[in-house]
Motif scaffolding. Structure first.
Motif, short mmCIF file in Angstrom:
data_model
loop_
_atom_site.label_atom_id
_atom_site.label_comp_id
_atom_site.label_asym_id
_atom_site.label_seq_id
_atom_site.Cartn_x
_atom_site.Cartn_y
_atom_site.Cartn_z
N ALA A 54 -10.60 47.98 77.83
CA ALA A 54 -10.71 49.42 78.08
C ALA A 54 -11.76 49.75 79.14
O ALA A 54 -12.25 50.88 79.20
CB ALA A 54 -11.02 50.16 76.77
N GLY A 55 -12.12 48.78 79.95
CA GLY A 55 -12.92 49.05 81.14
C GLY A 55 -14.40 49.27 80.91
O GLY A 55 -15.04 49.96 81.71
N LEU A 56 -14.98 48.67 79.85
CA LEU A 56 -16.41 48.83 79.58
C LEU A 56 -17.10 47.47 79.43
O LEU A 56 -17.85 47.25 78.47
CB LEU A 56 -16.61 49.66 78.30
CG LEU A 56 -16.04 51.08 78.33
CD1 LEU A 56 -16.11 51.70 76.94
CD2 LEU A 56 -16.77 51.94 79.35
N PRO A 57 -16.88 46.54 80.35
CA PRO A 57 -17.46 45.21 80.17
C PRO A 57 -18.98 45.20 80.14
O PRO A 57 -19.60 44.38 79.47
CB PRO A 57 -16.91 44.42 81.35
CG PRO A 57 -16.58 45.45 82.40
CD PRO A 57 -16.10 46.63 81.61
N GLY A 58 -19.62 46.12 80.88
CA GLY A 58 -21.07 46.19 80.86
C GLY A 58 -21.63 46.57 79.50
O GLY A 58 -22.77 46.21 79.16
#
Length: 797
Positions: free
Chosen positions: A409-413
């Motif tokens: 969902a695009g929140l790897p950080g």
């Protein structure tokens, strides 16, 4: 913002998704959450005695030396490798009572508790009977909570609250239109207050934090919260909060309260400094006076920037994080939606799915940012001194579920804080593995906390079904591989992931013991948190080689071999892993066609148990799926059928993800409707609270994060070496779109569908280097393509 830096009622972004409530929150579960990863607030709203309940991710009971001291206490009782051998013999001989009695001595104290920090109270004294509260909102795209209040004489107060990651502060901006008003501000804490000050520039508190706590389900602890300053080992459990206020009104101090009259605007900025935060980030300790000065300095620095710049910087930061990935079920996303009317009771469950997807992403971005501990059982938000299950980290599913959406969902950080915790556990867990079990590598069990607790918990009376489980570290370590697999950064794999994975494998290789039939077993073994009926029809938890143990170790060993291949490593552990893998017990199918939960055909004590441990091989591990292992997938589906639909929030989220992996979208939607119905405190579990928090009950944030990940599994999957588009789309969701979906292998997918048919599909190669092959499955067809770096292919519908 106007030229004074006052907030004005700005139009929301054109595509923003905004939640609204018509009244102030009357309870914590109605309040709106804001957070910057370290500091969080629950915004209640209202004109009189409006509350911001405040948390700091580093405010835990306990102290850094706690895990080591607890290990010494356990070893002093005689627990250790010799007693483990005795317990193993007793289990092999079928003497469960003796095995259990021996293993209970391995349980240490409970891990520590995540605690509430403070409350900021805002009062508009002139809000008499003529005041009209015009509603409150929470923008899920920019993280700003807004309120509007009408006062007598045609005056309007607009209040915005946000938690700024760039400013390291919670900010409240108040603007008055049509005249002036007064405001009263107080700062209190449920912890032991040892310093208090109030002045024209604002307020400050110094608090002591307990050095020991016990969960609410442990009734026999004489002092549930124990204070000591300084704590053993020299750690001073202290926290400092500072509020700085800028305003154009006339300021006065009355007792401990800050008061202003005749204002047209005010900016309040709250900052924090804690001893535990210094420990977490590896910095030198400070004195109490230095903490107070540091909190004040951070608050003053932020306030000096002004409300306009603070809000702009916050929005830039959060929009960049949250704008990467979208999922829309149906044709509605942008807009302001009344939570009770449009979401909880609304007829459009596609809109509800769209909201829950973004809410889960918003909550993870708010609760988990680099530099602070990871999201716990309640994320970042807790008001209870003895929260349910200590609001800590439960490692047999809940902590992992919190981070299921981080990569796709695009929140790897946002994954980084979990890696920090795993690094800490790999150190404390190495001592536990060596001294308690005589094993190399590192181990973690059912619970941990920000200090890196690695022992079993339970004080010698914790149920072995959850306490005596040695696979917590193995399940956690997979998150490091997932981060690599989605982003394919070889430096991360070599320097960060591989040492942790290798340590896990070392422990597992030493933990496995040879069985009479030549197989390698884990013993003792449990299937968290379920019980089986023995041959004597008695409920038992301890056995050997439960299905979850075998799946986790099989997955770990395969991951380690692949990591060694990628890195070109010639490590002797590889030969040991390769020799052990074929000797692990294979997944079994019971005579009734269900996937076995234990190595033998034991009936469950609770056939509808909330945990689905034996199905972890389906999701999240991906060892079983309908294409590669159709027989086992069918057995998993039968097991899921037998468990039934009833469950609490997090369990329902897991069931939705499992149905998605088994390609049953319609069953997944039915579970979603159950998971997102209003929770009315009746006999049924699960559901949503008035602020859309998922509930067990009580509130557990893993249900929210699990729903986000599960919804994405319905439309895009990327395990097993291929990208699957619309693998489990419910028939009732014929239209929608998803963009910015990260896929394993370093790919990003985007798609849209209408009337159940794909109308747009793209796959982008996110990695540098030469063109790479990708395989995409959809509707029974397979597309193979070679994609240059940084470019995307358009797939024909």
């Amino acid at each position: 913002m106007d030229d004074l830096g006052r907030p004005v009622p700005e139009a929301e972004g054109a595509g923003d998704l905004v939640l609204s409530w018509p009244r102030p929150a009357s309870s914590w579960s109605e309040a709106a959450p804001v957070g910057n990863g370290r500091l969080g607030a629950m915004v209640f709203g209202g004109a009189r005695r409006a509350r911001l309940q405040l948390n700091d991710a580093t405010v835990w009971s306990g102290y850094p030396q706690g895990p080591a001291r607890a290990l010494e206490e356990v070893l002093a009782t005689g627990a250790g490798p010799g007693r483990l051998a005795e317990a193993r013999r007793a289990l092999r001989e079928g003497d469960h009572r003796r095995a259990e009695a021996l293993l209970l001595s391995f349980e240490g104290r409970y891990g520590q508790e995540y605690l509430p920090y403070a409350d900021l109270w805002l009062d508009l004294p002139e809000a008499d009977g003529a005041a009209a509260f015009r509603g409150r909102t929470l923008n899920l795209d920019d993280g700003v909570a807004g309120e509007e209040i009408g006062l007598g004489g045609g005056r309007t107060v607009r209040r915005l609250t946000w938690a700024s990651h760039p400013a390291r502060a919670v900010c409240v901006a108040v603007a008055v239109r049509g005249g002036t008003t007064g405001m009263r501000v107080e700062l209190t804490s449920p912890l032991r207050v040892v310093h208090r000050e109030a002045g024209a520039s604002g307020l400050a508190l110094g608090v002591e934090i307990p050095v020991d706590g016990a969960p609410a389900h442990e009734p026999d602890v004489p002092e549930p919260l124990r204070y000591a300053a300084p704590a053993p080992g020299g750690h001073d459990p202290f926290g400092a909060l500072a509020v700085r206020v800028a305003t154009d009104g006339e300021v006065s101090i009355t007792g401990d309260a800050w008061t202003v009259r005749g204002m047209t605007y005010a900016l309040l900025v709250l900052a924090s400094s804690t001893a535990a935060a210094r420990f977490w980030t590896g910095r030198e300790p400070l004195t109490r006076e230095e903490h107070l000065r540091l909190a004040a300095r951070d608050a003053e620095s932020a306030a000096a920037a002004g409300a306009g710049e603070l809000l702009r910087a916050h929005r830039r930061d959060l929009r960049a994080l949250l704008g990467t990935t979208t999922l829309v079920i149906g044709d509605r996303r942008a807009g302001t939606y009344d939570v009770a009317r449009d979401i909880l009771a609304g007829p459009d469950d596609g809109l509800r799915a769209t909201v829950m997807f973004q809410l889960g992403r918003y909550l993870l971005a708010s609760a988990s940012r680099p530099g602070a501990p990871p999201a716990n059982l309640q994320g970042l938000w807790n008001q209870d001194l003895r929260p349910a299950w200590s609001s800590n980290y439960t490692l047999n599913i809940n902590t992992q579920m919190n981070y299921w959406p981080a990569e796709p969902a695009g929140l790897p950080g946002c994954h980084e804080p979990l890696f920090e915790l795993i690094d800490r556990l790999s150190r404390t867990g190495a001592e536990v593995a060596r001294r308690l079990y005589g094993a190399r590598g590192w181990v973690a069990h059912h619970n941990t906390d920000m200090w890196g607790w690695a022992l079993p918990v339970g004080m010698g009376r914790g149920d072995p079904s959850w306490a005596i489980w040695m696979m917590g570290g193995v399940w956690l370590a997979r998150h490091l591989w997932d981060h690599y697999d989605f982003g394919r950064d070889p430096v991360f794999l070599r320097e960060r992931a591989w040492p942790v994975l290798r340590g896990c494998a070392e422990f597992c290789l030493d933990w496995l013991v040879e069985a009479p039939d030549g197989r390698l077993d884990t013993i003792p073994s449990t299937s968290p948190e379920n019980l089986f009926l023995s041959h004597r029809r008695e409920p038992e938890s301890l056995t050997y080689s439960a299905a979850l143990d075998m799946a986790l170790i099989r997955d770990l060993f395969g991951t380690c071999l692949e990591a060694m291949r990628v890195l070109g490593l010639d490590d002797p552990i590889g030969a040991r892993i390769a020799a052990a893998l074929p000797r692990l017990r294979d997944p079994g199918v019971a005579p009734d066609g269900r996937l076995r939960e234990w190595a033998e055909d034991h009936p469950e004590h609770d056939p509808h148990h909330r945990h689905l441990s034996h199905l972890a091989a389906v999701h999240p591990l991906g060892l079983i799926d309908p294409e590669r292992t159709p027989g086992l997938a069918a057995a998993a589906a039968r097991s899921l059928d037998a468990r039934g639909p009833a469950a609490m929030g997090w369990s329902l989220a897991w069931k939705i993800a499992l149905r998605a992996r088994l390609r049953d979208g319609d069953a997944a939607r039915e579970l979603f409707l159950h998971a997102t119905c209003p929770y009315d405190a009746g006999p049924a579990s699960g559901g949503l609270l008035p602020n859309l928090f998922s509930t067990h009950p009580p509130f557990q944030i893993d249900g929210n994060h699990g729903l986000t990940a599960a919804l994405l599994e319905l439309v895009v999957q990327s395990h097993g070496g291929a990208i699957r588009l619309l693998p489990a789309l419910p028939a009732a969701w014929p239209d929608g779109s998803a963009d910015g979906v990260r896929c394993r292998g370093g790919w990003t997918a985007g798609l849209a569908w209408r009337d159940g048919t794909l109308t747009r599909a793209t796959v982008r190669n996110d990695l540098p280097g030469p063109p790479r092959p990708v395989r995409v499955h959809h509707a029974g067809t397979t597309t193979d393509a070679l994609v240059p770096s940084g470019e995307q292919i358009h797939l024909s519908p």
